[in-house]
Motif scaffolding. Structure first.
Motif, mmCIF file in Angstrom:
data_model
loop_
_atom_site.group_PDB
_atom_site.id
_atom_site.type_symbol
_atom_site.label_atom_id
_atom_site.label_comp_id
_atom_site.label_asym_id
_atom_site.label_seq_id
_atom_site.Cartn_x
_atom_site.Cartn_y
_atom_site.Cartn_z
ATOM 1 N N LEU A 222 0.013 -5.595 6.361
ATOM 2 C CA LEU A 222 0.316 -6.569 5.317
ATOM 3 C C LEU A 222 -1.002 -6.885 4.624
ATOM 4 C CD1 LEU A 222 2.341 -8.517 3.964
ATOM 5 C CD2 LEU A 222 1.630 -10.238 5.641
ATOM 6 N N VAL A 223 -1.079 -6.609 3.332
ATOM 7 C CA VAL A 223 -2.322 -6.784 2.580
ATOM 8 C C VAL A 223 -2.240 -8.075 1.777
ATOM 9 C CG1 VAL A 223 -3.907 -5.779 0.901
ATOM 10 C CG2 VAL A 223 -2.617 -4.294 2.452
ATOM 11 N N LEU A 224 -3.180 -8.980 2.036
ATOM 12 C CA LEU A 224 -3.252 -10.257 1.327
ATOM 13 C C LEU A 224 -4.309 -10.155 0.232
ATOM 14 C CD1 LEU A 224 -3.200 -12.668 4.410
ATOM 15 C CD2 LEU A 224 -1.273 -11.624 3.188
ATOM 16 N N VAL A 225 -3.987 -10.658 -0.942
ATOM 17 C CA VAL A 225 -4.858 -10.542 -2.114
ATOM 18 C C VAL A 225 -5.104 -11.923 -2.695
ATOM 19 C CG1 VAL A 225 -5.167 -9.456 -4.371
ATOM 20 C CG2 VAL A 225 -3.805 -8.296 -2.599
ATOM 21 N N MET A 226 -6.356 -12.199 -3.024
ATOM 22 C CA MET A 226 -6.704 -13.438 -3.725
ATOM 23 C C MET A 226 -7.735 -13.091 -4.782
ATOM 24 S SD MET A 226 -6.099 -16.691 -4.038
ATOM 25 C CE MET A 226 -5.162 -16.946 -2.531
ATOM 26 N N GLY A 227 -7.536 -13.573 -6.032
ATOM 27 C CA GLY A 227 -8.457 -13.219 -7.101
ATOM 28 C C GLY A 227 -8.621 -14.321 -8.128
ATOM 29 N N ASP A 228 -9.624 -14.158 -8.954
ATOM 30 C CA ASP A 228 -9.948 -15.157 -9.976
ATOM 31 C C ASP A 228 -10.585 -14.451 -11.162
ATOM 32 O OD1 ASP A 228 -10.717 -17.307 -11.489
ATOM 33 O OD2 ASP A 228 -11.965 -18.256 -9.963
ATOM 34 N N VAL A 229 -9.904 -14.511 -12.312
ATOM 35 C CA VAL A 229 -10.433 -13.916 -13.538
ATOM 36 C C VAL A 229 -11.206 -14.972 -14.309
ATOM 37 C CG1 VAL A 229 -9.826 -12.836 -15.743
ATOM 38 C CG2 VAL A 229 -8.595 -12.220 -13.655
ATOM 39 N N GLN A 230 -12.323 -14.588 -14.856
ATOM 40 C CA GLN A 230 -13.166 -15.499 -15.633
ATOM 41 C C GLN A 230 -12.410 -16.052 -16.832
ATOM 42 O OE1 GLN A 230 -15.963 -13.343 -17.934
ATOM 43 N NE2 GLN A 230 -17.153 -15.115 -18.593
ATOM 44 N N GLY A 231 -12.540 -17.376 -17.058
ATOM 45 C CA GLY A 231 -12.031 -17.981 -18.279
ATOM 46 C C GLY A 231 -10.635 -18.563 -18.147
#
Length: 550
Positions: A240-249
């Motif tokens: 099970l692959v967990l993903v967390m991200g944040d794009v600028q702006g």
């Protein structure tokens, strides 16, 4: 001396910058709209109180004298340089010329000398704002010389004040309508932004017995701006692959990039790439696209059967393991944010979770919010994790987001993973192998010893043959060291055999003639195994084969 409601004389007003006067004019009067009907009543009354036959409400803009209401004459506009009222607003106070032919200010004016009209009696009261800015005049005139007494001049000035009051009423109504329109536009834009944001986040997270996922997303604004924080969870063959991200702006461009990143990550994960390879490929994709924005991202691949976690980060905060024991960030060497450095590397780290565990993945908005007294946001988060370590995941997620909820300075997203621990009786064994002919013998010996210890000798012959073919194929085509992984899951009654190699090429079955000494390896694997597949990773791939052991 005539004074405006602000106490300024018209002479003082006349000395002000014409730019300020024009700005006030455009604020008070909408020349594109039909003039207020009350102005017609004002000019009619002006003729009565002064006894002159003609009355006009004039405004003077950059180029024209515009007549908004007229009594006794047809409404018309004229060039500013031909206007008597343009002269009057620059004189100061109420202007009265009993006979304009004998007034040096007007004698050569085309409205007086016959080129446009033959005005004789003339009086003009300035239309002064509370700031003393002259918008135009209320003027009366006639074809014969007439001197207006003081009372009539005062009445004319009062009517000029009434005209300004009418302008002010219309101005306020326009502003209120504009504000209502702005509020409605903002409401619709916010609804659109929320819908866009919701559409870019996963509609539902995977539901599994081994892992319970709880997510929260908090936009940094209630307006039309769209945040770039995102989360996801993808189930693959083994993890099970967990993903967390944040794009600028905070913009539609950021939201669009967020959608691209999330889609790319999900696609690469679904293809079987490990976290390191997923980030490498997503970074190459963004760099090739030439986007001016960048994104941080963290991937954690959890093998729910064995509790093994593989972690990689692109400049993103590391996941926090907060139960059992005190909160601690999992070690990982972060690579650069996505879209910044072409061909960047994203080293992976491996962790084995201690049985039943709780993990938190989050964006920086969870810890980076305005606070007094130099309070550290990470310390606040760790305290909340300790205090609520045993809480229900829904209550826990709300408690973790509460500090950011009060600040609303940035988007914030979090994902809580409650892991029940490895499957009962699931086992795994690994062995590093040399890159030469010794690898096959070493793999066969390790496999037989492992299966004997696990009580699975009954499948040892088939398993040895499969491993021999996979290891031979890896060494033959790469000439480099490899690794053997043996996994047993009693619940599914499956034995999984995996062989790593450094090649990114996927193996394909080849045809072999009767006299050929090679080319039958994958055909043998295909016959003996229930199934086989390839899992790509940053340094190459793992070829897996699964056998039934029931």
């Amino acid at each position: 001396m005539y004074r405006s409601p602000s106490g300024r004389t018209a002479g003082e007003a006349a000395g002000l910058d014409d730019d300020a006067r024009l700005a006030a004019l455009h604020d008070y009067v909408d020349v594109t709209a039909e003039p207020p009907r009350e102005l017609q009543a004002v000019v009619r009354l002006a003729t009565r109180v002064t006894g002159l036959p003609h009355a006009v409400v004039n405004i003077v803009d950059e180029h024209l004298q515009r007549q908004l209401a007229a009594e006794g004459v047809e409404r018309s506009d004229c060039a500013r340089e031909d206007s008597m009222c343009a002269v009057s607003i620059g004189v100061g106070g109420l202007v009265h010329a009993p006979d304009a032919r004998r007034d040096v200010r007007f004698a050569a004016n085309p409205w007086v000398d016959g080129r446009m009209a033959r005005v004789r009696a003339y009086a003009a009261a300035p239309l002064l704002t509370p700031d003393g800015l002259a918008l135009g005049t209320l003027c009366v005139f006639g074809p014969d010389p007439v001197a207006l007494d003081e009372r009539r001049r005062a009445d004319l000035a009062d009517l000029a004040d009434l005209v300004v009051s009418i302008f002010d009423r219309e101005r306020r109504a326009r502003r209120e309508a504009h504000d209502r329109d702005a509020v409605e536009h903002a409401r619709r834009a916010a609804e659109t932004a929320r819908a866009l944001q919701a559409g870019l986040l996963p509609g539902a997270l995977p539901r599994e017995e081994a892992v319970r996922l709880t997510a929260r997303y908090l936009p940094g604004t209630d307006g039309a701006e769209v945040g770039g924080d995102f989360y996801d969870a993808v189930r693959t063959e083994r993890a099970l692959v967990l993903v967390m991200g944040d794009v600028q702006g905070h913009s539609t461009a950021a939201a669009a990039l967020m959608g691209q990143v999330r889609t790319a990550v999900r696609a690469y994960v679904s293809e079987g790439h490990d976290p390191s390879a997923v980030l490498q490929r997503t970074n190459d994709l963004l760099c090739a696209a030439g986007t001016e924005l960048f994104a941080t991202c963290c991937l954690l691949s959890l093998d729910t059967d064995t509790a093994e976690a593989v972690l990689a980060s692109a400049g993103h905060p590391a996941p926090v393991l907060f139960a059992p024991g005190p909160p601690r960030a999992l070690d990982v060497e972060p690579g650069p944010p996505l879209g910044v450095a072409p061909a960047a590397a994203y080293p992976a780290s491996r962790h084995r979770l201690p049985g039943r565990s709780r993990l938190l993945l989050h964006t920086d908005g969870v810890v980076e919010w305005p606070r007094a007294g130099g309070t550290d946001g990470t310390a606040v988060l760790e305290r909340a994790l300790r205090e609520h370590a045993d809480a229900d995941p829904e209550r826990l997620a709300d408690a973790l987001l509460a500090p950011a909820l009060g600040a609303r300075s940035d988007d914030a997203a979090l994902l809580v993973a409650d892991y029940a621990g490895p499957a009962p009786g699931s086992r795994e064994s690994q062995l590093q192998l040399p890159g030469d002919t010794r690898a096959v013998a070493a793999a066969r010996e390790h496999l037989r010893l492992t299966l004997d210890a696990w009580g699975l000798v009954r499948v040892a012959d088939e398993a040895e043959l499969v491993v021999s073919e996979l290891v031979t194929n890896a060494v033959l085509h790469t000439g480099a060291g490899t690794a053997l992984t043996v996994r047993h899951d009693p619940l599914s009654a499956c034995l999984a055999l995996g062989v790593d190699d450094s090649s990114t090429s996927h193996p394909l079955p080849r045809g072999a003639g009767e006299e050929s000494l090679s080319g039958r390896g994958l055909h043998i694997v295909d016959v003996l195994a229930e199934r086989w597949w390839v899992s790509a990773h940053g340094a190459g791939k793992t070829v897996w084969a699964e056998l039934r052991v029931a």
